[in-house]
Design a protein around this motif. Structure first.
Motif, mmCIF file in Angstrom:
data_model
loop_
_atom_site.group_PDB
_atom_site.id
_atom_site.type_symbol
_atom_site.label_atom_id
_atom_site.label_comp_id
_atom_site.label_asym_id
_atom_site.label_seq_id
_atom_site.Cartn_x
_atom_site.Cartn_y
_atom_site.Cartn_z
ATOM 1 N N GLN A 48 0.829 -1.204 0.000
ATOM 2 C CA GLN A 48 0.000 0.000 0.000
ATOM 3 C C GLN A 48 0.868 1.260 0.000
ATOM 4 O O GLN A 48 0.592 2.218 -0.732
ATOM 5 C CB GLN A 48 -0.928 0.000 1.217
ATOM 6 N N LEU A 49 1.926 1.264 0.801
ATOM 7 C CA LEU A 49 2.822 2.417 0.838
ATOM 8 C C LEU A 49 3.534 2.607 -0.495
ATOM 9 O O LEU A 49 3.710 3.744 -0.958
ATOM 10 C CB LEU A 49 3.847 2.243 1.960
ATOM 11 N N LEU A 50 3.930 1.508 -1.133
ATOM 12 C CA LEU A 50 4.604 1.610 -2.429
ATOM 13 C C LEU A 50 3.651 2.066 -3.520
ATOM 14 O O LEU A 50 4.060 2.734 -4.475
ATOM 15 C CB LEU A 50 5.239 0.269 -2.800
ATOM 16 N N ARG A 51 2.372 1.706 -3.403
ATOM 17 C CA ARG A 51 1.393 2.199 -4.393
ATOM 18 C C ARG A 51 1.170 3.699 -4.217
ATOM 19 O O ARG A 51 1.045 4.432 -5.198
ATOM 20 C CB ARG A 51 0.078 1.436 -4.252
ATOM 21 N N ASP A 52 1.116 4.149 -2.960
ATOM 22 C CA ASP A 52 0.893 5.571 -2.714
ATOM 23 C C ASP A 52 2.116 6.404 -3.082
ATOM 24 O O ASP A 52 1.986 7.478 -3.679
ATOM 25 C CB ASP A 52 0.541 5.803 -1.241
ATOM 26 N N GLU A 53 3.314 5.920 -2.710
ATOM 27 C CA GLU A 53 4.551 6.657 -2.970
ATOM 28 C C GLU A 53 5.606 5.672 -3.453
ATOM 29 O O GLU A 53 6.320 5.071 -2.658
ATOM 30 C CB GLU A 53 5.017 7.369 -1.704
ATOM 31 N N PRO A 54 5.723 5.465 -4.778
ATOM 32 C CA PRO A 54 6.643 4.447 -5.303
ATOM 33 C C PRO A 54 8.101 4.684 -4.923
ATOM 34 O O PRO A 54 8.866 3.738 -4.811
ATOM 35 C CB PRO A 54 6.443 4.558 -6.825
#
Length: 198
Positions: free
Chosen positions: A47-53
């Protein structure tokens, strides 16, 4: 050869010899499979990588309260980042604060980092230079302090931070540094460091 004689010769219990003789293959040690320590954290990391790659592993560890080693988290973040098509990592350009500034901050927290204005300043003798601005932002009150620096050398950044703390007249409990763009005198470089000051 009798089992008792084998047991005496090998210094083993007779029942152990009988059990080994009943085995179809030589005994081999096998560790029981255990779930990975990262398994319960994978949905949060994705989820964090989707929000801020471009989020660093250090920032991910802070947000999810990672309990294990940093190298293990970096391995799993790299694996999940390469497996997720939406999470293509783009290296951060020299522009200072990332997008994680002031997010999930607690009272008493502050963040320091460099901001590079997109203009060149006149530094005298007909010369111009792009100079960084040291920013320090309080998370709760969003109070902002700024100091223009002659360069991004660590010495200048450290002096600028002391100047801003003197202006504030107080020291934050936790000071988080975004170290991108800072010229360190050491051969190694760290991504982000959290300093406990109080």
């Amino acid at each position: 050869m009798p089992i008792k004689q084998i047991a005496r010769h090998k210094q083993m219990a007779p029942n152990t010899v009988r059990r080994l003789l009943r085995c179809e293959q030589p005994p081999r040690y096998q560790r029981p499979e255990r779930p990975s320590v990262a398994a319960p954290f994978e949905p949060l990391i994705l989820q964090l990588l989707r929000d801020e790659p471009g989020m660093s592993a250090a920032e991910i560890a802070r947000r999810i309260n990672w309990p294990a080693s940093a190298s293990l988290l970096r391995f799993h973040v790299a694996r999940l980042r390469s497996a997720s098509p939406q999470a293509e990592y783009q290296p951060e350009q020299k522009q200072g604060f990332g997008s994680a500034v002031l997010r999930d901050f607690l009272p008493g927290w502050a963040e320091c980092g460099l901001w590079w204005p997109p203009v060149e300043l006149d530094v005298g003798h007909g010369q111009t230079r792009q100079c960084p601005v040291l920013l320090m932002v309080a998370g709760a009150s969003q109070h902002l302090g700024a100091c223009l620096l002659p360069s991004a050398r660590f010495r200048n950044v450290w002096i600028g931070q002391r100047h801003l703390l003197q202006e504030w007249g107080a020291v934050p409990h936790t000071l988080r540094w975004d170290t991108s763009g800072i010229d360190f005198p050491w051969a190694w470089h760290f991504e982000k460091e959290v300093l406990r000051l109080g």
